[in-house]
Design a protein around this motif. Structure first.
Motif, PDB file in Angstrom:
ATOM      1  N   TYR A 213       0.865  -1.185   0.000  1.00 27.10           N
ATOM      2  CA  TYR A 213       0.000   0.000   0.000  1.00 27.10           C
ATOM      3  C   TYR A 213       0.898   1.230   0.000  1.00 27.10           C
ATOM      4  O   TYR A 213       1.581   1.520   0.985  1.00 27.10           O
ATOM      5  CB  TYR A 213      -0.926   0.047   1.218  1.00 27.10           C
ATOM      6  CG  TYR A 213      -1.894   1.214   1.149  1.00 27.10           C
ATOM      7  CD1 TYR A 213      -3.210   1.020   0.769  1.00 27.10           C
ATOM      8  CD2 TYR A 213      -1.487   2.515   1.433  1.00 27.10           C
ATOM      9  CE1 TYR A 213      -4.099   2.083   0.671  1.00 27.10           C
ATOM     10  CE2 TYR A 213      -2.357   3.585   1.335  1.00 27.10           C
ATOM     11  CZ  TYR A 213      -3.654   3.366   0.955  1.00 27.10           C
ATOM     12  OH  TYR A 213      -4.525   4.423   0.861  1.00 27.10           O
ATOM     13  N   LEU A 214       0.910   1.953  -1.113  1.00 31.11           N
ATOM     14  CA  LEU A 214       1.635   3.211  -1.229  1.00 31.11           C
ATOM     15  C   LEU A 214       0.736   4.193  -1.968  1.00 31.11           C
ATOM     16  O   LEU A 214       0.219   3.882  -3.046  1.00 31.11           O
ATOM     17  CB  LEU A 214       2.957   3.026  -1.983  1.00 31.11           C
ATOM     18  CG  LEU A 214       4.028   2.181  -1.295  1.00 31.11           C
ATOM     19  CD1 LEU A 214       5.195   1.923  -2.236  1.00 31.11           C
ATOM     20  CD2 LEU A 214       4.510   2.847  -0.007  1.00 31.11           C
ATOM     21  N   ASP A 215       0.533   5.355  -1.406  1.00 27.68           N
ATOM     22  CA  ASP A 215      -0.416   6.306  -1.977  1.00 27.68           C
ATOM     23  C   ASP A 215       0.116   6.951  -3.255  1.00 27.68           C
ATOM     24  O   ASP A 215      -0.650   7.270  -4.156  1.00 27.68           O
ATOM     25  CB  ASP A 215      -0.752   7.389  -0.938  1.00 27.68           C
ATOM     26  CG  ASP A 215      -2.140   7.960  -1.150  1.00 27.68           C
ATOM     27  OD1 ASP A 215      -3.053   7.194  -1.467  1.00 27.68           O
ATOM     28  OD2 ASP A 215      -2.299   9.191  -1.014  1.00 27.68           O
ATOM     29  N   ASP A 216       1.411   7.174  -3.335  1.00 25.02           N
ATOM     30  CA  ASP A 216       2.048   7.759  -4.507  1.00 25.02           C
ATOM     31  C   ASP A 216       2.062   6.711  -5.622  1.00 25.02           C
ATOM     32  O   ASP A 216       2.688   5.666  -5.508  1.00 25.02           O
ATOM     33  CB  ASP A 216       3.472   8.188  -4.145  1.00 25.02           C
ATOM     34  CG  ASP A 216       4.208   8.856  -5.286  1.00 25.02           C
ATOM     35  OD1 ASP A 216       4.390   8.219  -6.342  1.00 25.02           O
ATOM     36  OD2 ASP A 216       4.626  10.015  -5.122  1.00 25.02           O
ATOM     37  N   SER A 217       1.369   6.983  -6.727  1.00 33.20           N
ATOM     38  CA  SER A 217       1.214   5.969  -7.777  1.00 33.20           C
ATOM     39  C   SER A 217       2.525   5.627  -8.463  1.00 33.20           C
ATOM     40  O   SER A 217       2.724   4.482  -8.902  1.00 33.20           O
ATOM     41  CB  SER A 217       0.186   6.442  -8.819  1.00 33.20           C
ATOM     42  OG  SER A 217      -1.092   6.548  -8.247  1.00 33.20           O
ATOM     43  N   LEU A 218       3.442   6.583  -8.593  1.00 35.30           N
ATOM     44  CA  LEU A 218       4.741   6.286  -9.196  1.00 35.30           C
ATOM     45  C   LEU A 218       5.568   5.384  -8.287  1.00 35.30           C
ATOM     46  O   LEU A 218       6.177   4.407  -8.742  1.00 35.30           O
ATOM     47  CB  LEU A 218       5.497   7.582  -9.486  1.00 35.30           C
ATOM     48  CG  LEU A 218       5.190   8.278 -10.812  1.00 35.30           C
ATOM     49  CD1 LEU A 218       5.980   9.571 -10.921  1.00 35.30           C
ATOM     50  CD2 LEU A 218       5.496   7.369 -11.999  1.00 35.30           C
ATOM     51  N   GLU A 219       5.614   5.715  -7.003  1.00 39.18           N
ATOM     52  CA  GLU A 219       6.347   4.874  -6.056  1.00 39.18           C
ATOM     53  C   GLU A 219       5.714   3.494  -5.982  1.00 39.18           C
ATOM     54  O   GLU A 219       6.405   2.465  -5.943  1.00 39.18           O
ATOM     55  CB  GLU A 219       6.366   5.519  -4.675  1.00 39.18           C
ATOM     56  CG  GLU A 219       7.312   4.853  -3.686  1.00 39.18           C
ATOM     57  CD  GLU A 219       8.779   5.115  -4.029  1.00 39.18           C
ATOM     58  OE1 GLU A 219       9.435   4.160  -4.506  1.00 39.18           O
ATOM     59  OE2 GLU A 219       9.254   6.246  -3.817  1.00 39.18           O
ATOM     60  N   PHE A 220       4.377   3.462  -5.975  1.00 42.05           N
ATOM     61  CA  PHE A 220       3.652   2.194  -5.974  1.00 42.05           C
ATOM     62  C   PHE A 220       4.046   1.352  -7.184  1.00 42.05           C
ATOM     63  O   PHE A 220       4.322   0.151  -7.072  1.00 42.05           O
ATOM     64  CB  PHE A 220       2.147   2.472  -5.977  1.00 42.05           C
ATOM     65  CG  PHE A 220       1.297   1.260  -6.248  1.00 42.05           C
ATOM     66  CD1 PHE A 220       0.875   0.432  -5.225  1.00 42.05           C
ATOM     67  CD2 PHE A 220       0.897   0.953  -7.553  1.00 42.05           C
ATOM     68  CE1 PHE A 220       0.084  -0.690  -5.488  1.00 42.05           C
ATOM     69  CE2 PHE A 220       0.114  -0.162  -7.814  1.00 42.05           C
ATOM     70  CZ  PHE A 220      -0.292  -0.978  -6.787  1.00 42.05           C
ATOM     71  N   ALA A 221       4.058   1.957  -8.378  1.00 44.46           N
ATOM     72  CA  ALA A 221       4.376   1.219  -9.602  1.00 44.46           C
ATOM     73  C   ALA A 221       5.800   0.676  -9.568  1.00 44.46           C
ATOM     74  O   ALA A 221       6.054  -0.463  -9.986  1.00 44.46           O
ATOM     75  CB  ALA A 221       4.172   2.117 -10.821  1.00 44.46           C
ATOM     76  N   CYS A 222       6.725   1.485  -9.069  1.00 42.03           N
ATOM     77  CA  CYS A 222       8.124   1.019  -8.982  1.00 42.03           C
ATOM     78  C   CYS A 222       8.247  -0.148  -8.004  1.00 42.03           C
ATOM     79  O   CYS A 222       8.949  -1.131  -8.275  1.00 42.03           O
ATOM     80  CB  CYS A 222       9.031   2.170  -8.560  1.00 42.03           C
ATOM     81  SG  CYS A 222       9.224   3.461  -9.812  1.00 42.03           S
ATOM     82  N   ALA A 223       7.561  -0.050  -6.863  1.00 42.07           N
ATOM     83  CA  ALA A 223       7.597  -1.140  -5.890  1.00 42.07           C
ATOM     84  C   ALA A 223       6.924  -2.388  -6.457  1.00 42.07           C
ATOM     85  O   ALA A 223       7.390  -3.518  -6.241  1.00 42.07           O
ATOM     86  CB  ALA A 223       6.904  -0.710  -4.600  1.00 42.07           C
ATOM     87  N   LEU A 224       5.840  -2.206  -7.207  1.00 37.34           N
ATOM     88  CA  LEU A 224       5.122  -3.328  -7.800  1.00 37.34           C
ATOM     89  C   LEU A 224       6.010  -4.081  -8.793  1.00 37.34           C
ATOM     90  O   LEU A 224       6.154  -5.312  -8.712  1.00 37.34           O
ATOM     91  CB  LEU A 224       3.865  -2.807  -8.499  1.00 37.34           C
ATOM     92  CG  LEU A 224       2.971  -3.844  -9.179  1.00 37.34           C
ATOM     93  CD1 LEU A 224       2.269  -4.712  -8.142  1.00 37.34           C
ATOM     94  CD2 LEU A 224       1.936  -3.147 -10.075  1.00 37.34           C
ATOM     95  N   PHE A 225       6.629  -3.353  -9.718  1.00 40.24           N
ATOM     96  CA  PHE A 225       7.500  -4.008 -10.693  1.00 40.24           C
ATOM     97  C   PHE A 225       8.747  -4.574 -10.020  1.00 40.24           C
ATOM     98  O   PHE A 225       9.257  -5.624 -10.422  1.00 40.24           O
ATOM     99  CB  PHE A 225       7.868  -3.042 -11.816  1.00 40.24           C
ATOM    100  CG  PHE A 225       6.836  -2.959 -12.900  1.00 40.24           C
ATOM    101  CD1 PHE A 225       6.921  -3.771 -14.021  1.00 40.24           C
ATOM    102  CD2 PHE A 225       5.760  -2.097 -12.788  1.00 40.24           C
ATOM    103  CE1 PHE A 225       5.955  -3.711 -15.023  1.00 40.24           C
ATOM    104  CE2 PHE A 225       4.790  -2.028 -13.775  1.00 40.24           C
ATOM    105  CZ  PHE A 225       4.879  -2.840 -14.892  1.00 40.24           C
ATOM    106  N   GLY A 226       9.243  -3.880  -8.982  1.00 41.69           N
ATOM    107  CA  GLY A 226      10.369  -4.414  -8.233  1.00 41.69           C
ATOM    108  C   GLY A 226      10.029  -5.743  -7.579  1.00 41.69           C
ATOM    109  O   GLY A 226      10.833  -6.686  -7.576  1.00 41.69           O
TER     110      GLY A 226
END
Length: 573
Positions: free
Chosen positions: A60-73
């Motif tokens: 759960y990360l509110d920032d969509s860019l940070e979320f996307a990077c964590a998701l792909f990571g």
């Protein structure tokens, strides 16, 4: 150009030239974020998550860019991501037994290890090479919305996700072009995940970090970024567009999560210059069909390119499609449909039969009967446990005329008027016993009205509330201080009053409910209690949220009752 599914699987494993690294792949607070920075961030998340034990993590990360990077990571690290709808204690407790790691915006005490963006080590010059993502990898576990019961986990492979993106791009890619995607819904649900995060990157569009939950914020963001934009919204957000906002010419507006009332269409066309594209689907099936209501109806739902459908002998929708777990198997849905042209018409859910005192009751039929009376805009029926007995309960949004009747007749007579509409079709024991009249139905970040949120309205500690006015960061509420509120117990015999701690609780409770209140409570400032609130009062509560402070004041015809500010730390959750 490769299909979106091919682009996403190799997005962070294909070496990029100098020009491609400098090209913007994201936008944060109006500033372009180059692909190079995002590739480096994905590599950081990959390296860090490879060192973590277990294969299941909650994200759960509110920032969509940070979320996307964590998701792909996480995917490049071989992890399966469980999407948390929020960070409430109940959600975190439900996930605790399923995952070995929580990835959240800030440190907190949980039973499993916690990783935050701030915990990532400093970027290194050397990054481990990333391989193309295997499409059979179990990428995410999403949850059903909870609109018809307890949320259930639904696993999705990358192939299922990416093939649905192929269908979306095939259908609408030429229309959208290079338009930026701006979201009003959260990416923590399947609809927001696909439309706000994965589809932009799959099609080479820029991903925006911020979610604009309120129309005023969305308008400012569209005007600031320039050029055409795509808006991703929910029905509850589109049906409450402020009329004073100037028109935006956008490439498209997408809407999903429930039915969009026909009377909301003129306001949408006036606001955006186009009718919204409504997408029908579920967490279990993904996207199924779409429609864009222009001109005179009827409007059939048209299947997405990879979806096949038919109607069972019982009138239920049956599907098979490439982005479901077994593409060749027909799956029966709980939706009643009938063919209409080349598509189908939705007739309602067939799984909304509830039991009250052992009697079967169609919640949908009760809702329709109540709507037929002409005094309600929206209504939801649910079953509540009351001391071991099942009771039918109703949450309703009255029309302007309905509110006038309610205020003139009183709640008891207004309820009797509504009960008469269903009395002929229900046995006496199953008649609705519990009623709540609200200015709007509760909705989550996806715009869904969940069973949990409806049940919350019947919390005996919650006074009746009506929204008088609402803006992005402020709201004015009218509270009905009913004499049976439990807050009066012990305060004081013979002279009941609302204790100060209850007033502070109401300020915080309704700020969470109606405003985007964020962070953890850290203290109170300049709190004043001028005069007591007694049973039977009609009290106006003003709330204003400007992080990190929540300002509140209670007033009535008798004058000021209380005011002050509540402080919250570590916003951004």
């Amino acid at each position: 150009m490769n299909k979106p599914s091919m682009r996403l699987s190799t997005l962070f494993s294909t070496p990029l030239g100098e020009a491609a690294l400098a090209a913007p792949l994201g936008v944060r607070q109006g500033c372009l974020v180059p692909a190079q920075a995002l590739h480096a961030r994905v590599a950081q998340w990959t390296q860090t998550l490879r060192l973590q034990q277990g294969t299941e993590l909650a994200l759960y990360l509110d920032d969509s860019l940070e979320f996307a990077c964590a998701l792909f990571g996480a995917w490049h690290a071989g992890k399966t991501v469980w999407l948390a709808a929020d960070l409430t204690p109940a959600t975190l407790a439900a996930l605790a037994g399923r995952v070995s790691l929580f990835v959240v915006p800030e440190s907190r005490e949980l039973s499993q290890p916690v990783l935050t963006p701030a915990d990532l080590p400093a970027p290194s010059a050397e990054h481990l090479p990333l391989q193309p993502l295997p499409l059979q990898h179990l990428g995410v576990v999403v949850f059903t919305s909870g609109s018809s019961g307890e949320p259930q986990p639904i696993p999705k492979t990358l192939q299922m996700l990416f093939q649905e993106l192929d269908a979306l791009e095939q259908l609408w890619g030429p229309t959208l072009g290079e338009a930026d995607v701006l979201g009003m819904v959260s990416h923590q649900h399947i609809y927001g995940l696909l439309f706000r995060v994965l589809w932009p990157w799959a099609a080479g569009r820029r991903l925006h970090a911020e979610r604009h939950a309120f129309a005023e914020a969305l308008w400012a963001a569209v005007q600031a970024q320039g050029g055409k934009a795509v808006v991703v919204a929910s029905p509850s957000q589109l049906r409450r567009l402020p009329p004073q906002l100037e028109r935006l010419d956008v490439a498209a507006v997408f809407c999903s999560g429930g039915p969009l009332p026909p009377d909301a269409l003129p306001a949408c066309e006036r606001a955006f210059g186009c009718a919204p594209v409504e997408v029908f689907g579920s967490s279990e099936t993904g996207g199924i069909a779409w429609r864009q209501r222009k001109g005179v109806g009827p409007w059939a739902w048209q299947p997405l390119p990879d979806v096949q459908w038919r109607v069972s002998e019982h009138g239920q929708l049956q599907l098979r499609c490439a982005h479901m777990p077994e593409p060749q198997r027909w799956v029966e849905c709980a939706d009643s449909v009938r063919p209409l042209g080349a598509g189908f018409e939705l007739l309602g859910r067939m799984d909304r039969v509830v039991k009250v005192e052992g009697k079967r009751v169609s919640a949908q039929r009760v809702e329709q009967s109540l709507m037929d009376g002409g005094h309600l805009e929206e209504v939801r029926v649910l079953v509540l446990d009351h001391g071991g007995r099942e009771e039918l309960a109703v949450v309703a949004v009255p029309t302007a005329e309905g509110w006038a009747h309610l205020e003139r007749e009183g709640k008891r007579d207004f309820v009797a008027r509504l009960q008469a509409l269903v009395a002929t079709s229900l046995e006496r024991v199953t008649l609705p016993k519990r009623w709540r009249f609200e200015s709007c139905l509760p909705s989550n970040s996806q715009g869904k009205c969940t069973q949990q949120a409806l049940q919350h309205l019947f919390d005996p500690r919650r006074p009746g509330v009506r929204v008088r006015s609402r803006q992005t960061q402020s709201v004015e509420l009218l509270l009905d201080i009913h004499p049976r509120l439990p807050q009066f117990q012990g305060h004081f015999d013979g002279h009941p009053i609302v204790p100060g701690v209850a007033q502070l609780d109401w300020a915080q409770r309704f700020a969470h409910e109606f405003l985007a209140l964020q962070g953890r409570f850290a203290g109170a400032d300049a709190v004043k209690f001028q005069q007591v609130i007694r049973p039977g009062s009609a009290v106006t509560l003003h709330l204003s949220w400007q992080a990190p402070l929540l300002s509140f004041s209670f007033q009535s015809a008798a004058g000021a009752h209380a005011s002050g500010k509540l402080r919250y730390e570590s916003p951004g959750v």
